[in-house]
Motif scaffolding. Structure first.
Motif, short mmCIF file in Angstrom:
data_model
loop_
_atom_site.label_atom_id
_atom_site.label_comp_id
_atom_site.label_asym_id
_atom_site.label_seq_id
_atom_site.Cartn_x
_atom_site.Cartn_y
_atom_site.Cartn_z
N GLY A 198 0.82 8.95 26.46
CA GLY A 198 0.69 7.97 27.52
C GLY A 198 1.83 7.90 28.52
O GLY A 198 1.81 7.09 29.44
N HIS A 199 2.84 8.76 28.35
CA HIS A 199 4.00 8.76 29.25
C HIS A 199 4.06 10.07 30.01
O HIS A 199 3.81 11.14 29.44
N MET A 200 4.40 9.99 31.31
CA MET A 200 4.53 11.20 32.10
C MET A 200 5.54 12.13 31.44
O MET A 200 6.59 11.69 30.95
N PHE A 204 0.77 14.11 30.56
CA PHE A 204 1.14 12.91 29.83
C PHE A 204 1.20 13.23 28.35
O PHE A 204 0.31 13.90 27.82
N PHE A 218 -0.14 16.91 36.74
CA PHE A 218 0.45 15.85 35.92
C PHE A 218 0.19 16.14 34.46
O PHE A 218 -0.86 16.67 34.10
#
Length: 91
Positions: free
Chosen positions: A67-69, A64, A62
């Motif tokens: 704060g957003h994927m 980010f 993952f």
């Protein structure tokens, strides 16, 4: 591409921005010398950052950005906060 110094790209004449890099768990060993203000080329993608840090894309599960994927094609704006998380095995 950068070497193992963690000092950024170092390419003369190329515009740079800085990003904050947070590497979780086993990825932390690839943290740059100055993770709070790591210089990368302007318009750098997440895939390029992963390569600059000496990681392989298959090591990151993952990511980010602010704060957003994010995807590998996500461009990193100046002062972006980037977090990379590894695959986790359990049993």
């Amino acid at each position: 591409m950068m070497g193992d110094t963690g000092q950024g790209t170092g390419r003369a004449g190329e515009a740079e921005v800085t990003v904050r890099v947070r590497l979780e768990s086993i990825l932390a060993e690839h943290a740059p010398a100055n993770p709070e203000a790591y210089p990368v080329p302007e318009n750098c993608t997440l895939a390029e950052l992963i390569q600059l840090l000496g990681l392989r894309e298959d090591q990151v599960m993952f990511a980010f950005v602010n704060g957003h994927m994010a995807t590998l094609q996500t461009r990193l704006p100046d002062k972006a906060s980037v977090s990379l998380c590894p695959f986790i095995c359990g049993g």
